[in-house]
Design a protein around this motif. Structure first.
Motif, short mmCIF file in Angstrom:
data_model
loop_
_atom_site.label_atom_id
_atom_site.label_comp_id
_atom_site.label_asym_id
_atom_site.label_seq_id
_atom_site.Cartn_x
_atom_site.Cartn_y
_atom_site.Cartn_z
N ASN A 1 -13.37 3.31 -17.79
CA ASN A 1 -12.77 4.29 -18.71
C ASN A 1 -11.32 3.92 -18.99
OD1 ASN A 1 -11.90 6.46 -20.19
ND2 ASN A 1 -12.58 8.02 -18.74
N PRO A 2 -11.07 3.18 -20.05
CA PRO A 2 -9.70 2.74 -20.36
C PRO A 2 -8.75 3.88 -20.68
CG PRO A 2 -11.22 2.18 -22.15
CD PRO A 2 -12.06 2.65 -21.02
N ASP A 3 -9.26 5.08 -20.88
CA ASP A 3 -8.39 6.22 -21.17
C ASP A 3 -7.78 6.83 -19.91
OD1 ASP A 3 -8.85 6.04 -23.91
OD2 ASP A 3 -10.65 7.29 -23.79
N VAL A 4 -8.26 6.42 -18.75
CA VAL A 4 -7.71 6.93 -17.49
C VAL A 4 -6.72 5.92 -16.95
CG1 VAL A 4 -8.21 7.56 -15.10
CG2 VAL A 4 -9.76 8.27 -16.93
N GLN A 5 -5.49 6.36 -16.76
CA GLN A 5 -4.43 5.49 -16.26
C GLN A 5 -4.07 5.90 -14.83
OE1 GLN A 5 -2.90 2.78 -17.72
NE2 GLN A 5 -1.89 2.51 -15.74
N LEU A 6 -4.01 4.92 -13.94
CA LEU A 6 -3.62 5.17 -12.56
C LEU A 6 -2.20 4.69 -12.31
CD1 LEU A 6 -6.83 4.10 -10.57
CD2 LEU A 6 -6.37 6.21 -11.83
N GLY A 7 -1.60 5.20 -11.25
CA GLY A 7 -0.29 4.74 -10.81
C GLY A 7 -0.29 4.63 -9.30
N VAL A 8 0.72 3.98 -8.75
CA VAL A 8 0.84 3.88 -7.30
C VAL A 8 2.28 4.14 -6.90
CG1 VAL A 8 1.24 1.37 -7.33
CG2 VAL A 8 0.28 2.45 -5.27
N ILE A 9 2.47 4.86 -5.79
CA ILE A 9 3.80 5.19 -5.28
C ILE A 9 3.90 4.75 -3.83
CG2 ILE A 9 4.32 7.14 -6.80
CD1 ILE A 9 3.25 9.00 -4.58
N GLY B 1 1.49 18.44 -15.55
CA GLY B 1 2.94 18.54 -15.43
C GLY B 1 3.47 18.26 -14.04
N ILE B 2 2.82 17.33 -13.33
CA ILE B 2 3.20 17.01 -11.95
C ILE B 2 3.94 15.68 -11.91
CG2 ILE B 2 2.35 16.52 -9.62
CD1 ILE B 2 -0.14 18.21 -10.34
N THR B 3 5.12 15.67 -11.30
CA THR B 3 5.87 14.44 -11.08
C THR B 3 5.34 13.75 -9.83
OG1 THR B 3 7.86 15.39 -12.06
CG2 THR B 3 8.15 13.46 -10.66
N PRO B 4 5.10 12.44 -9.86
CA PRO B 4 4.64 11.74 -8.65
C PRO B 4 5.54 12.07 -7.46
CG PRO B 4 4.51 10.27 -10.52
CD PRO B 4 5.20 11.51 -11.01
N PRO B 5 4.98 12.52 -6.36
CA PRO B 5 5.79 13.01 -5.23
C PRO B 5 6.52 11.91 -4.47
CG PRO B 5 3.46 12.96 -4.64
CD PRO B 5 3.53 12.63 -6.10
N SER B 6 7.64 12.28 -3.90
CA SER B 6 8.39 11.34 -3.05
C SER B 6 8.51 11.84 -1.62
CB SER B 6 9.79 11.09 -3.63
OG SER B 6 10.52 12.31 -3.71
N THR B 7 8.10 13.09 -1.37
CA THR B 7 8.10 13.64 -0.01
C THR B 7 6.72 14.19 0.31
OG1 THR B 7 8.67 15.95 -0.54
CG2 THR B 7 10.50 14.37 -0.41
N PHE B 8 6.45 14.36 1.59
CA PHE B 8 5.16 14.88 2.01
C PHE B 8 4.96 16.30 1.48
CE2 PHE B 8 1.57 16.15 4.50
CZ PHE B 8 0.96 14.99 4.95
N ASP B 9 6.01 17.12 1.54
CA ASP B 9 5.90 18.49 1.05
C ASP B 9 5.60 18.51 -0.45
OD1 ASP B 9 6.34 19.58 3.53
OD2 ASP B 9 8.49 19.93 3.22
N ASP C 1 0.83 -1.20 0.00
CA ASP C 1 0.00 0.00 0.00
C ASP C 1 0.86 1.25 0.00
OD1 ASP C 1 -2.30 -1.46 -0.01
OD2 ASP C 1 -2.71 -1.26 2.13
N GLY C 2 0.40 2.22 -0.74
CA GLY C 2 1.04 3.52 -0.78
C GLY C 2 -0.01 4.55 -1.08
N ILE C 3 0.22 5.37 -2.08
CA ILE C 3 -0.77 6.35 -2.53
C ILE C 3 -1.05 6.10 -4.01
CG2 ILE C 3 -1.24 8.80 -2.94
CD1 ILE C 3 0.44 9.45 -0.51
N THR C 4 -2.32 5.92 -4.32
CA THR C 4 -2.72 5.74 -5.72
C THR C 4 -3.02 7.11 -6.32
OG1 THR C 4 -3.61 3.54 -5.30
CG2 THR C 4 -4.41 4.68 -7.26
N TYR C 5 -2.54 7.33 -7.54
CA TYR C 5 -2.73 8.65 -8.17
C TYR C 5 -3.26 8.49 -9.59
CZ TYR C 5 1.75 7.73 -10.50
OH TYR C 5 2.77 7.18 -11.25
N ASN C 6 -3.91 9.53 -10.06
CA ASN C 6 -4.41 9.58 -11.42
C ASN C 6 -3.27 10.04 -12.33
OD1 ASN C 6 -5.62 10.47 -13.89
ND2 ASN C 6 -7.60 10.56 -12.86
N ALA C 7 -2.61 9.08 -12.97
CA ALA C 7 -1.44 9.39 -13.80
C ALA C 7 -1.82 10.26 -15.00
CB ALA C 7 -0.78 8.09 -14.28
N THR C 8 -3.04 10.09 -15.51
CA THR C 8 -3.51 10.89 -16.64
C THR C 8 -3.57 12.36 -16.26
OG1 THR C 8 -4.81 9.02 -17.45
CG2 THR C 8 -5.40 11.21 -18.27
#
Length: 421
Positions: free
Chosen positions: A283-291, A156-164, A143-150
């Protein structure tokens, strides 16, 4: 962990209910063996995966019949009654508590062939120092944080690695979407959604950073300065005040999440490891990611939170341990390991097969990130999960402030703490 009280033995109504839904393992006149199997799986795809495996096993072993049970939210109550009566299912899910809750009831599996393929990430969770193996992992939680990669790509947001970085990313989502996208979504009608936030972030707050490592004090009951926990309720309150949470945060229901994510209305959710396939279907056009969990302190390393998701342990007093182990051997075949991991959209617990599930690329990208156990399962006494969740609801309903949340959690920790034997 709380010791099982004698009151469980007096719960005759529940015992009768168990008798009705869970037949004892038995051998009929024809020599066939019936095994009872209890699992915590709740969603239909997970049930189908396990049921398919059972049917395939029974077809190849016609003298063995497996009676499966999926009690959902009644699981823990049923198993507590059965532990008190020392009348366990032949096979049962330890759901994160293989050692602390169920350890004295499980057969040692260390001599089984599949143990050599056990993912090292599971060693501390399913093994002890003597080498005892407590359960077979059908899959494992990361488990981590799931994000909307689309959406993150669009803004223009890079998946975060810090809380800030995470806070900045959420503010960017709000600004660039002009308030049309919820940066962080909670199904707050269920208090466990806030429990998940506190539980997953408590690890980078109080455990993984060398300068803020309080695991010894938490384990032996000497952790007293709960003001160190203030950071998490303070940040949650800040998110609410900045409009980074869904407006219906206290009434939203879990089943809304998939639709909203598929409509590109949500940027981040806590956990959400099973969300990807459901969103893809809509919706196959929406891609998710997890960090992995973002770090809180500079110099720390990200971590996954998890370990056990679904397992099968063998009751040490079962009359049919041989047949129960035979089912585990069947599940440990590479083709079955792959099939179950992919059907449940989670990483496999064994390394003898590579599962091509929805988040496979993310898990591969972060394969060297350590898996830390769920905070409440290791460092908090039994009963604290409800406290964490309810405190989140009270915080966002303005009936408590962040300092009061930390104080309440500390008081309940002290009240419920019992030394582990």
């Amino acid at each position: 962990m709380k010791k099982l009280g004698k009151t469980f033995l007096l719960s005759s109504a529940l015992v009768l209910a168990l008798s009705a839904c869970n037949q004892q393992s038995s051998s009929d006149e024809g020599g066939n063996v019936q095994l009872t199997l209890f699992s915590t799986v709740t969603n239909e795809s997970d049930k189908a995966a396990l049921n398919d495996a059972i049917k395939e096993f029974e077809k190849k072993n016609p003298n063995i019949d497996i009676k499966e049970n999926f009690p959902a939210d009644k699981y823990e109550g049923m198993l507590r009654v059965k532990m008190a009566a020392n009348d366990m299912p032949d096979l049962f899910d330890t759901h994160g508590w293989s050692k602390d809750r169920y350890g004295e009831y499980v057969e040692d599996l260390q001599d089984m062939k599949w143990v050599k393929d056990l993912d090292p990430a599971m060693d501390n969770i399913l093994k002890d120092q003597s080498g005892k193996v407590y359960a077979y992992p059908l899959n494992q939680a990361k488990d981590g944080i799931t994000y909307n990669a689309t959406l993150l790509k669009k803004y223009g947001i890079t998946p975060p690695s810090t809380f800030d970085e995470w806070m900045n990313a959420m503010e960017t989502v709000k600004k660039k979407s002009k308030g049309e996208v919820t940066p962080l979504w909670f199904a707050g009608s269920d208090k466990s959604s806030f429990g998940q936030y506190f539980d997953q972030f408590a690890t980078p707050l109080l455990v993984t950073d060398s300068k803020h490592d309080y695991r010894k004090e938490l384990l032996n009951g000497t952790f007293k300065d709960w003001s160190k926990f203030d950071f998490l309720p303070e940040k949650l309150k800040e998110m609410q005040e900045k409009g980074l949470l869904n407006k219906d945060v206290l009434t939203a229901q879990n089943q809304q999440m998939t639709d909203l994510m598929a409509q590109n209305k949500i940027a981040f959710v806590i956990g959400g490891g099973l969300l990807g396939p459901s969103v893809k279907e809509l919706n196959p056009d929406v891609q998710l990611g997890v960090i992995p969990m973002p770090i809180i302190y500079k110099g720390d390393q990200p971590s996954w939170i998890g370990g056990e998701r679904h397992t099968l342990a063998v009751w040490k007093d079962s009359e049919h341990k041989k047949e129960a182990k035979k089912f585990l051997e069947f599940l440990a075949q590479p083709e079955m390991v792959k099939k179950i991991a992919e059907a449940t959209s989670l990483p496999a617990g064994l390394t003898n097969a590579k599962a091509d599930n929805y988040f496979a690329k993310d898990y591969e990208k972060y394969k060297d990130v350590k898996v830390e156990p769920y905070f409440d399962r290791v460092y908090l006494p039994s009963g604290m999960w409800d406290v964490l969740g309810a405190s989140g609801q009270e915080l966002l309903s303005k009936s408590m402030n962040p300092e009061q949340v930390s104080k309440k959690i500390g008081e309940e920790y002290k009240r419920l703490y019992k030394p582990k034997k």
